[in-house]
Design an enzyme around this catalytic site. Structure first.
Site, PDB file in Angstrom:
ATOM      1  N   LYS A 182       0.837  -1.200   0.000  1.00 15.50           N
ATOM      2  CA  LYS A 182       0.000   0.000   0.000  1.00 15.50           C
ATOM      3  C   LYS A 182       0.874   1.254   0.000  1.00 15.50           C
ATOM      4  O   LYS A 182       2.010   1.223   0.468  1.00 15.50           O
ATOM      5  CB  LYS A 182      -0.861   0.014   1.285  1.00 15.50           C
ATOM      6  CG  LYS A 182      -2.005  -0.971   1.297  1.00 15.50           C
ATOM      7  CD  LYS A 182      -2.842  -0.806   2.556  1.00 15.50           C
ATOM      8  CE  LYS A 182      -3.992  -1.799   2.598  1.00 15.50           C
ATOM      9  NZ  LYS A 182      -5.001  -1.578   1.547  1.00 15.50           N
ATOM     10  N   ARG A 216     -10.436 -11.472   2.096  1.00 17.68           N
ATOM     11  CA  ARG A 216     -11.253 -12.567   1.548  1.00 17.68           C
ATOM     12  C   ARG A 216     -10.507 -13.900   1.634  1.00 17.68           C
ATOM     13  O   ARG A 216     -11.119 -14.952   1.749  1.00 17.68           O
ATOM     14  CB  ARG A 216     -11.654 -12.220   0.109  1.00 17.68           C
ATOM     15  CG  ARG A 216     -10.506 -12.073  -0.839  1.00 17.68           C
ATOM     16  CD  ARG A 216     -10.864 -11.315  -2.120  1.00 17.68           C
ATOM     17  NE  ARG A 216     -10.920  -9.878  -1.911  1.00 17.68           N
ATOM     18  CZ  ARG A 216     -11.221  -8.997  -2.870  1.00 17.68           C
ATOM     19  NH1 ARG A 216     -11.514  -9.409  -4.094  1.00 17.68           N
ATOM     20  NH2 ARG A 216     -11.244  -7.709  -2.607  1.00 17.68           N
TER      21      ARG A 216
HETATM   22  N1  BES Z   1      -8.298  -3.654   4.336  1.00 19.59           N
HETATM   23  C1  BES Z   1      -8.377  -3.288   2.974  1.00 19.59           C
HETATM   24  C2  BES Z   1      -9.638  -2.497   2.666  1.00 19.59           C
HETATM   25  C3  BES Z   1      -9.702  -1.108   3.211  1.00 19.59           C
HETATM   26  C4  BES Z   1      -8.967  -0.095   2.641  1.00 19.59           C
HETATM   27  C5  BES Z   1     -10.541  -0.825   4.260  1.00 19.59           C
HETATM   28  C6  BES Z   1      -9.051   1.193   3.149  1.00 19.59           C
HETATM   29  C7  BES Z   1     -10.633   0.448   4.755  1.00 19.59           C
HETATM   30  C8  BES Z   1      -9.886   1.463   4.218  1.00 19.59           C
HETATM   31  C9  BES Z   1      -8.369  -4.517   2.084  1.00 19.59           C
HETATM   32  O1  BES Z   1      -7.603  -5.570   2.538  1.00 19.59           O
HETATM   33  C10 BES Z   1      -7.826  -4.105   0.780  1.00 19.59           C
HETATM   34  O2  BES Z   1      -6.690  -3.739   0.728  1.00 19.59           O
HETATM   35  N2  BES Z   1      -8.652  -4.171  -0.253  1.00 19.59           N
HETATM   36  C11 BES Z   1      -8.262  -3.779  -1.548  1.00 19.59           C
HETATM   37  C12 BES Z   1      -8.824  -4.764  -2.535  1.00 19.59           C
HETATM   38  C13 BES Z   1      -8.255  -4.626  -3.927  1.00 19.59           C
HETATM   39  C14 BES Z   1      -6.802  -5.019  -3.937  1.00 19.59           C
HETATM   40  C15 BES Z   1      -9.056  -5.495  -4.856  1.00 19.59           C
HETATM   41  C16 BES Z   1      -8.788  -2.381  -1.818  1.00 19.59           C
HETATM   42  O3  BES Z   1      -9.894  -2.060  -1.349  1.00 19.59           O
HETATM   43  O4  BES Z   1      -8.084  -1.601  -2.447  1.00 19.59           O
HETATM   44 MN    MN Z   2      -5.575  -5.385   1.902  1.00 17.88          MN
END
Ligand code: BES
Ligand code: MN
Ligand code: ZN
Length: 494
Positions: free
Chosen positions: A278, A352
């Protein structure tokens, strides 16, 4: 804070405060009128001078003369008397609590007589909301070294009509336990990831079970996960030095043979994104990626405290998502416990992957219903903002029950479609599915992924990414959706 229901106010006490609703009216009515008579007309004056107009969420703390039974009267705006919505009421409760923070008030007498009618809600509902909000607001991250800004309020009396007393007392108990659960969830959510590890959460579960005959904690470590074939879960946790844990808390409040309701929480104690790392801005907030798990702990705490006559099983999929020499790479293919294979196209779609193996593991409990809570997708915040969570599932009745519980608790959710048409986004050339979909509908494709592992029971999924914590100046966990989960249990399983 002790909260109880009574039909007459407590005797005169030092530093007490009466709390009463004021509507969009030129004259105080009902309880407000009685209090006005007791206090030399200070409520009338406050209305007349325009210091309070009755707008929902407006408050005014008045000091009375020594002769008055109340040292203070807190006026709380509630809107138009004929049409107070549940949302207005919740807004008013929140405003009253924030006005009382850091004051010297030691005891409250809240006038919840039938003259404060809220839409289709009962007086008992009002008591439950108040008790749960008050108890949930007692939380202070800095405890025990620091006392909560509500700590001075020792005693709260909710005043109701005699015929309502019994219902309201029970509702008050439910509210207090829910509030305590909210505090548990907020506390776990706010803990930094160097303290709140998967092992830390496992220990908390064991502590919850200790000396309680109706509660059992089971911890599945990585070795056992490997034996069970949980290749998807392990693909997430293998990059971290912290061992992943599948945590099971079985609460048997109901009949021995009664099928349990299973509450499953995403417990990613820190989400760096893994190799698909990230951006660094705001990454600290990914300590909140275990707020689904925190809500499971909160709800289990409340069920246990109430001795709820239901079998509820809390399951937490706890892992840390880190990059490193042993981390999963984009393109890796893993086999889940269900036997289905997964091509990991993005290691940041890890929630997931831990949840899917937990969903398969849960089959052994033959659940009556499964509800999972997960900070699963940033896309959910794009779709719904911070006002509600996203709801998806395979069972219309369960979904309707959760929507209802959302409305009644103030932890609202909004259903998104889980049509088959979205499933093809998960097609992979190298496995049964990819772990991510295409550009659109990211919240739905995440749920599509989960749905492939939740075929054996009625299942609902709450994407709580937008509601589990607040950012910025008021950064902190909210304790959502503990209140919704408890309402769902109260309304459908008790
Ligand atoms: N934990 C995150 C989702 C999230 C991001 C929750 C920001 C709250 C605030 C999750 O694990 C994630 O990173 N999801 C990705 C999925 C994508 C790679 C398909 C996302 O939402 O960018
Ligand atoms: Mn994630
Ligand atoms: Zn995550």
């Amino acid at each position: 804070m002790q909260i109880s229901v009574a039909i007459t106010p407590a005797k005169k006490q030092a530093n007490n405060c009466a709390v009463v609703a004021v509507f969009n009216e030129t004259q105080p009515k009902d309880s407000a009128m009685l209090l006005d008579n007791d206090s030399d007309g200070c409520i009338k004056r406050a209305i007349k001078t325009g210091d309070i107009t009755g707008k929902p969420g407006q408050t005014l703390l008045l000091h009375t003369s020594d002769a008055c039974q109340w040292s203070r009267i807190l006026l709380v705006g509630m809107g138009d008397k004929a049409s107070v919505s549940p949302a207005d009421y919740i807004k008013a409760v929140d405003a009253a609590i924030s006005t009382l923070r850091d004051t010297g008030v030691a005891s409250l007498n809240v006038f919840i007589t039938s003259d404060t009618q809220v839409a289709d809600r009962s007086t008992a509902w009002q008591c439950q909301q108040l008790a749960s909000k008050l108890a949930g607001a007692e939380y202070d991250y800095r405890a025990p070294k620091h006392t909560s800004s509500l700590a001075k309020i020792k005693k709260v009396t909710l005043l109701v009509a005699k015929k309502e007393q019994k219902n309201c007392s029970a509702a008050c108990e439910q509210g207090m336990a829910t509030g305590a659960g909210i505090c548990v969830a907020r506390g776990l959510g706010d803990l930094p990831a160097n303290i709140c590890t998967p092992s830390f959460l496992a220990t908390r579960a064991q502590t919850l079970a200790k000396n309680r005959s109706k509660v059992k904690a089971t911890i599945v470590g990585e070795k056992q996960m490997a034996k069970l074939g949980m290749g998807s879960f392990l693909a997430v946790s293998q990059g971290s030095r912290e061992e992943g844990k599948l945590i099971i808390i079985e609460y048997k409040g109901g009949k021995a043979k009664q099928a349990p309701v299973v509450l499953l929480g995403k417990g990613v104690t820190f989400d760096t994104g893994g190799i698909s790392i990230k951006p660094s801005a705001g990454m600290d907030e990914m300590k909140y990626d275990m707020c689904g798990a925190a809500s499971v702990f909160g709800a289990m705490h409340a069920c246990i405290e109430l001795g709820l006559p239901v079998n509820v099983t809390g399951v937490v999929a706890a892992a840390e998502n880190m990059p490193g020499g042993e981390a999963t790479r984009p393109g890796d293919v893993v086999t889940s416990m269900s036997g289905q294979t997964i091509e990991v196209l993005n290691t940041d779609a890890e929630g997931r992957m831990v949840l899917c193996d937990a969903l398969t593991y849960i089959e052994r409990f033959k659940p009556k219903a499964v509800v999972d809570m997960a900070t699963l997708t940033g896309a959910c915040i794009v779709a719904l903002g911070h006002e509600c969570s996203g709801l998806m599932g395979n069972n219309d009745e369960l979904a309707a029950q959760l929507i209802q519980a959302g409305e009644a608790s103030g932890d609202r959710c909004w259903q998104l479609p889980l049509w088959d048409d979205y499933q093809q986004q998960l097609d992979s050339n190298f496995a049964d599915m990819a772990n991510i979909g295409g550009k659109g509908a990211g919240t739905i494709t995440a749920a599509c992924f989960l749905s492939r592992f939740a075929k054996a029971y009625p299942w609902a999924h709450l994407d709580i990414a937008g509601v589990a914590w607040q950012s910025g100046k008021s950064k902190g966990a909210t304790g959502k959706p503990v209140s919704q989960l408890m309402q769902y249990l109260f309304d459908n399983h008790v």
